[in-house]
Design a protein around this motif. Structure first.
Motif, short mmCIF file in Angstrom:
data_model
loop_
_atom_site.label_atom_id
_atom_site.label_comp_id
_atom_site.label_asym_id
_atom_site.label_seq_id
_atom_site.Cartn_x
_atom_site.Cartn_y
_atom_site.Cartn_z
N ARG A 1 -10.01 9.85 0.47
CA ARG A 1 -9.68 11.20 0.93
C ARG A 1 -8.60 11.83 0.06
NH1 ARG A 1 -8.97 11.83 6.97
NH2 ARG A 1 -8.46 13.89 6.16
N PHE A 2 -7.71 11.03 -0.44
CA PHE A 2 -6.68 11.54 -1.36
C PHE A 2 -7.35 12.17 -2.57
CE2 PHE A 2 -2.70 11.80 -3.57
CZ PHE A 2 -3.02 11.60 -4.90
N TRP A 3 -8.31 11.46 -3.14
CA TRP A 3 -8.97 11.96 -4.35
C TRP A 3 -9.81 13.21 -4.06
CZ3 TRP A 3 -6.79 11.37 -8.64
CH2 TRP A 3 -6.03 10.22 -8.88
N GLU B 1 0.65 12.19 1.32
CA GLU B 1 -0.06 13.22 2.11
C GLU B 1 -0.08 12.92 3.59
OE1 GLU B 1 -3.66 14.68 0.31
OE2 GLU B 1 -2.59 14.88 -1.59
N LYS C 1 0.84 -1.19 0.00
CA LYS C 1 0.00 0.00 0.00
C LYS C 1 0.88 1.25 0.00
CE LYS C 1 -3.47 -2.30 2.85
NZ LYS C 1 -2.66 -3.32 3.52
N GLU D 1 -19.71 9.37 10.22
CA GLU D 1 -19.29 8.72 11.47
C GLU D 1 -20.38 8.75 12.54
OE1 GLU D 1 -15.52 10.64 12.23
OE2 GLU D 1 -14.57 9.58 10.54
N GLN E 1 -17.68 13.76 6.43
CA GLN E 1 -17.06 12.66 7.18
C GLN E 1 -17.69 12.54 8.57
OE1 GLN E 1 -12.83 12.64 6.59
NE2 GLN E 1 -12.58 10.68 7.62
N PRO F 1 -8.95 1.00 6.21
CA PRO F 1 -8.17 2.23 6.35
C PRO F 1 -7.48 2.69 5.06
CG PRO F 1 -7.75 0.79 8.22
CD PRO F 1 -8.59 0.01 7.26
N TYR F 2 -6.99 1.74 4.27
CA TYR F 2 -6.28 2.13 3.06
C TYR F 2 -7.24 2.72 2.03
CZ TYR F 2 -3.20 1.88 -1.01
OH TYR F 2 -2.45 2.19 -2.12
N TYR G 1 -4.19 6.89 8.56
CA TYR G 1 -4.01 5.47 8.20
C TYR G 1 -3.24 4.75 9.31
CZ TYR G 1 -2.23 1.28 5.97
OH TYR G 1 -1.91 -0.03 5.70
N ARG H 1 -10.05 4.13 2.70
CA ARG H 1 -10.48 5.45 3.21
C ARG H 1 -9.45 6.51 2.82
NH1 ARG H 1 -14.29 5.03 7.45
NH2 ARG H 1 -13.78 7.06 8.32
N ALA H 2 -8.17 6.15 3.00
CA ALA H 2 -7.10 7.11 2.67
C ALA H 2 -7.14 7.44 1.17
CB ALA H 2 -5.74 6.54 3.06
N GLN I 1 -5.47 4.20 12.29
CA GLN I 1 -6.50 3.17 12.13
C GLN I 1 -5.91 1.77 12.02
OE1 GLN I 1 -8.79 4.57 8.66
NE2 GLN I 1 -8.79 6.56 9.63
N LEU J 1 -3.30 12.12 5.65
CA LEU J 1 -3.87 10.81 5.32
C LEU J 1 -3.01 9.70 5.91
CD1 LEU J 1 -4.95 11.33 1.60
CD2 LEU J 1 -6.15 11.90 3.69
N LEU K 1 0.90 5.37 0.39
CA LEU K 1 0.10 6.49 0.90
C LEU K 1 0.87 7.79 0.87
CD1 LEU K 1 -0.74 3.97 3.33
CD2 LEU K 1 -2.60 5.57 3.12
N ASP L 1 -9.02 15.44 -1.77
CA ASP L 1 -8.02 16.52 -1.67
C ASP L 1 -7.58 16.96 -3.06
OD1 ASP L 1 -6.24 15.36 1.33
OD2 ASP L 1 -8.08 16.48 1.07
N PHE L 2 -7.42 16.02 -3.96
CA PHE L 2 -7.05 16.31 -5.34
C PHE L 2 -8.13 17.19 -5.99
CE2 PHE L 2 -5.04 15.54 -9.40
CZ PHE L 2 -6.08 15.56 -10.32
N ASN M 1 -15.13 17.73 5.85
CA ASN M 1 -15.09 17.43 7.28
C ASN M 1 -16.52 17.15 7.75
OD1 ASN M 1 -13.39 17.14 9.43
ND2 ASN M 1 -13.35 19.29 9.99
#
Lengths: 223, 218
Positions: free
Chosen positions: B96-98, A68, A64, B76, B72, B89-90, A75, B92-93, A78, A71, A66, B100-101, B69
């Motif tokens: 969130r990356f996309w 940023e 994986k 939750e 999200q 978790p991966y 990660y 989700r990251a 979690q 993030l 990652l 932010d993009f 925010n």
């Protein structure tokens, strides 16, 4: 239960964004292999791992990838549940994310960009910076850390930027943006931060950092 | 215990619409309050003193600011139905990356398309399409960014999908020939019940865009 597998971090000694990730890894006792990027040159590995933004830090956990720092911190939190960085309560979590973003956007702007450009003069830039820092002063009042009794997400974000990056810029510029008499709570917080081993291990050499920030600010000013 | 949910918002805002959609996806009853951004209410200034911006979600008196925010937080708190983010978790990251993009590489040129003209606008159009194409590659052959279900990244993009027509008219260009796959996903998003109930009439957005364009370009 610790997560399985190998962790690698692509970072840069001078980058507060990569140092905050190291703080988290150390706080959670996660062994990792650190790969230093000799910025501003970007290695083929960096370009392969973060083709969209081409920036550090990048965390690699097994297969994986990652990018940023915010993030990556979430990660890590979690995936490795010991020594939590973010609160469990959704509202407190939302507040932590809000303040972390505020630091990386507004504080970085007033603490670095506007100060260095000083379009309306240095004194005005300092006053405008202090208006933003006043929000953080209020937020940390009465607490050991932004995270409460122990360090958390906001401490790592703000802690990597303010005392160990921006402060060196200000020292090089011979100014004091957050003097103790005006910002007693933030100064107390900085002292508290230095008590934490996982933070102390991520503090760069002061002289090197001052020299680096002077170079960065010169590049920014002439851009 | 009955929840009190208030949303401070502004009808054409691509950011405000995200909060509306998320609340409706979760079936949350809320009170919508329209803000006049040229005369901000004392409540908005009190609930978001740092940025003074919408959307602000006020849940039982406590404010949450910044659109993603807010989304999200909604996911939750009302976690028992229609998850908007993956639990892994991966993943989700990655979601969130996309987002932010989207909020940098799409937002910045989009903003310039309706507020500038000439060379600056041309450059913005180019950057906008480039960013949309990167997103289209990420979408691939999935129905939505999240896969089979409408989620976090789709909600973020719907704010821009609702402005597509206004951007095209301001910039005198067409998005569909450049990004047909993204457009197909956009159309699916725009048909969703929560989205239909949350979006203003697209013609009103075009009208609004031209109104502010006059203010900026004159």
């Amino acid at each position: 239960m610790a997560a399985e597998g190998k962790v690698k971090l692509l970072g840069c000694w001078a980058s507060p964004f990569s140092r905050r990730v190291e703080m988290a890894l150390k706080l959670k006792n996660i062994p990792y292999e650190y790969l230093e990027e000799a910025l501003p040159n970007k290695s083929p590995l960096l370009l392969e791992l973060n083709p969209v933004h081409k920036k550090v830090p990048v965390l690699v956990h097994n297969d994986k990838i990652l990018p940023e720092s915010h993030l990556i911190l979430e990660y890590i939190d979690q995936t490795w549940k010991n020594n939590p960085i973010l609160p469990l309560d959704p509202y407190e979590k939302a507040m932590a994310r809000f303040w972390a973003k505020f630091v990386d956007e507004q504080i970085l702007t007033v603490g670095f960009r506007s100060l260095v450009k000083a379009e309306k003069g240095r004194d005005v830039a300092i006053e405008e910076a202090r208006e933003m820092f006043a929000f953080l002063e209020k937020e940390v009042t009465g607490k050991n850390y932004f995270g409460g009794k122990t360090i958390g997400f906001v401490d790592m974000v703000a802690g990597s930027i303010i005392p160990f990056c921006l402060a060196q810029l200000w020292e090089g510029m011979r100014i004091d943006v957050i003097p103790e008499e005006k910002f007693p709570e933030l100064n107390r917080w900085i002292k508290n931060l230095k008590d934490i081993e996982s933070v102390r291990e991520c503090i760069p050499d002061r002289e090197k950092q001052i020299e680096h920030m002077m170079k960065v600010s010169e590049r920014y000013r002439s851009a | 215990m009955a929840d009190e949910v208030i949303l401070l918002d502004f009808w054409p805002s691509p950011f405000g619409v995200r909060a509306r959609i998320a609340l409706r996806e979760k079936g949350v009853e809320f009170e919508y309050r329209e803000e006049n951004l040229r005369d901000k209410s004392p409540l908005l200034l009190q609930m978001n003193p740092v940025h003074k911006k919408i959307p602000v979600l006020i849940h039982n008196g406590k404010p949450v600011c910044e659109s993603m925010n807010v989304v999200q937080y909604i996911d939750e708190v009302w976690s028992d139905q229609n998850p908007l983010l993956p639990s892994n978790p991966y993943q989700r990251a990655q979601a969130r990356f996309w987002v932010d993009f989207i909020d940098t590489k799409v937002f910045e040129p989009a903003d310039k398309i309706w507020s500038t003209k000439g060379e600056v606008q041309e450059k913005a159009k180019k950057e906008y399409i480039e960013a949309l194409k990167i997103l289209e590659t990420e979408l691939g052959d999935k129905t939505f960014f999240g896969g089979d279900t409408f989620g976090f990244v789709d909600i973020a993009m719907t704010g821009y999908y609702m402005w597509f027509e206004a951007s095209e008219k301001c910039g005198n260009f067409s998005i569909e020939p450049e990004c047909p796959i993204l457009m197909a996903s956009a159309k699916r998003c725009l048909q969703r019940d929560s989205v239909v109930k949350s979006l203003p009439d697209p013609e009103k957005i075009v009208e609004f865009a031209f109104k502010i364009r006059k203010i900026y370009c004159v």
